[in-house]
Scaffold this active site. Structure first.
Site, PDB file in Angstrom:
ATOM      1  N   ASP A  45       0.856  -1.180   0.000  1.00 56.49           N
ATOM      2  CA  ASP A  45       0.000   0.000   0.000  1.00 56.49           C
ATOM      3  C   ASP A  45       0.894   1.232   0.000  1.00 56.49           C
ATOM      4  OD1 ASP A  45      -3.236   0.267   0.813  1.00 56.49           O
ATOM      5  OD2 ASP A  45      -2.063   2.094   1.121  1.00 56.49           O
ATOM      6  N   VAL A  85       1.692   2.111  -6.317  1.00 56.60           N
ATOM      7  CA  VAL A  85       1.615   1.380  -7.580  1.00 56.60           C
ATOM      8  C   VAL A  85       1.682   2.306  -8.794  1.00 56.60           C
ATOM      9  CG1 VAL A  85       0.365  -0.578  -6.599  1.00 56.60           C
ATOM     10  CG2 VAL A  85      -0.923   1.364  -7.541  1.00 56.60           C
ATOM     11  N   SER A 162     -14.936  -2.348 -11.419  1.00 56.76           N
ATOM     12  CA  SER A 162     -16.080  -1.768 -10.723  1.00 56.76           C
ATOM     13  C   SER A 162     -17.305  -1.917 -11.606  1.00 56.76           C
ATOM     14  CB  SER A 162     -15.829  -0.278 -10.451  1.00 56.76           C
ATOM     15  OG  SER A 162     -16.999   0.377 -10.000  1.00 56.76           O
ATOM     16  N   TYR A 175     -13.530   8.679 -12.882  1.00 53.12           N
ATOM     17  CA  TYR A 175     -13.404   7.410 -12.175  1.00 53.12           C
ATOM     18  C   TYR A 175     -13.937   6.273 -13.037  1.00 53.12           C
ATOM     19  CZ  TYR A 175     -14.374   3.720  -8.762  1.00 53.12           C
ATOM     20  OH  TYR A 175     -14.439   2.517  -8.101  1.00 53.12           O
ATOM     21  N   LYS A 179     -12.019   2.780 -14.736  1.00 55.26           N
ATOM     22  CA  LYS A 179     -12.468   1.406 -14.520  1.00 55.26           C
ATOM     23  C   LYS A 179     -12.835   0.733 -15.852  1.00 55.26           C
ATOM     24  CE  LYS A 179     -11.868   1.223 -10.096  1.00 55.26           C
ATOM     25  NZ  LYS A 179     -10.840   0.339  -9.513  1.00 55.26           N
ATOM     26  N   THR A 210     -16.947   0.307   2.289  1.00 54.09           N
ATOM     27  CA  THR A 210     -15.546   0.642   2.532  1.00 54.09           C
ATOM     28  C   THR A 210     -15.415   2.148   2.741  1.00 54.09           C
ATOM     29  OG1 THR A 210     -15.062   1.016   0.201  1.00 54.09           O
ATOM     30  CG2 THR A 210     -14.787  -1.245   1.021  1.00 54.09           C
TER      31      THR A 210
END
Length: 272
Positions: A45, A85, A162, A175, A179, A210
């Protein structure tokens, strides 16, 4: 012969699995789920906030807690790695000591929105593309060569896409675009891997309980993220552990005949 061997190899004991975005959410749930299989976990992470985004990222404290949980659940080993990443060179340096992975799970991702897609601030666009799309590509570039060289006849590469990867979203077009890109990348990767024995698949979660879903609720001015349950025919939010179950199966020998797929785990969100 190698395919049959992969199908009948049983569980995942003696496997080493890399999970990105592991400090919390779906990534953390995947670590815990696979640890219960006795695999070696490498949990990675960035463990720092992104100035372009208005919600906190996972922390080193959370990542260390996930690693401790994995050890308690029976992981063969569990390692915490701090790296972004979006930075391929940093990823190479961070993972260079681990050799070939048996499975790679790309769960790192961020969310940003509130504007029409053409009005997305450049810094927000860069953050979304860097983590959600380039992060998957960078992870593949760093891990797949060693997986191919190992020539075990079985390997797994899984990305978290997603439900937004198959539909447009108001105020979160950037976003959604990242995806969609993950879906195209995974399908193309599956074609490039061809008969190597390594499969490439994605899961497409719906609204999952989350921290990131809380950021989505803020974009839409919702009092609670639980209001997203209205978009699910099942009438409830998903739990990270439910998505982790699907990912664990895609990591397993039993999924050897599945590649280039996008598995919805969305409580029926895209079925209606």
């Amino acid at each position: 012969v190698e395919v049959r061997r992969a199908c009948h190899a049983g569980g995942m004991a003696d496997s080493t699995v890399l999970v990105t975005g592991a400090a919390r959410g779906i990534g953390a749930a995947v670590c815990r789920r696979l640890a219960s299989e006795g695999v070696a976990i490498v949990a990675i992470d960035r463990c720092s906030d992104n100035a372009a985004l208005d919600y906190p990222m996972g922390s080193r404290r959370q990542l260390d807690a996930v690693v401790q949980e994995c050890e308690e659940l029976g992981a063969a080993s569990a390692s915490a790695v701090e790296a972004d990443v979006a930075d391929r060179r940093a990823l190479e340096l961070a993972l260079g000591a681990f050799g070939a992975f048996d499975a790679v799970v790309c769960a790192a991702g961020v969310l940003g929105g509130g504007d029409a897609v053409w009005a997305t601030p450049p810094a927000v666009w860069d953050a979304l593309v860097g983590s959600n799309y380039s992060g998957v590509l960078n992870t593949a570039a760093v891990t797949l060569p060693a997986m191919l060289e190992a020539a075990t006849g079985a390997g797994r590469f899984i990305a978290v896409a997603s439900a937004a990867g198959s539909k447009g979203l108001p105020s979160m077009g950037a976003y959604s675009a990242t995806k969609h890109a993950v879906v195209g990348l995974i399908r193309s990767m599956a074609a490039d891997l061809s008969d190597s024995g390594i499969t490439a698949n994605a899961v497409a979660p719906g609204s999952t309980d989350t921290d990131k879903l809380g950021a989505s609720a803020a974009v839409y001015g919702l009092a609670s993220a639980s209001e997203f349950a209205a978009h699910h025919p099942m009438g409830r939010l998903l739990q990270p552990e439910e998505v982790a179950e699907a990912i664990a199966w895609l990591c397993s020998p039993g999924s050897s005949g599945v590649t280039g797929s996008v598995l919805p785990v969305d409580a029926g969100m895209t079925a209606t």
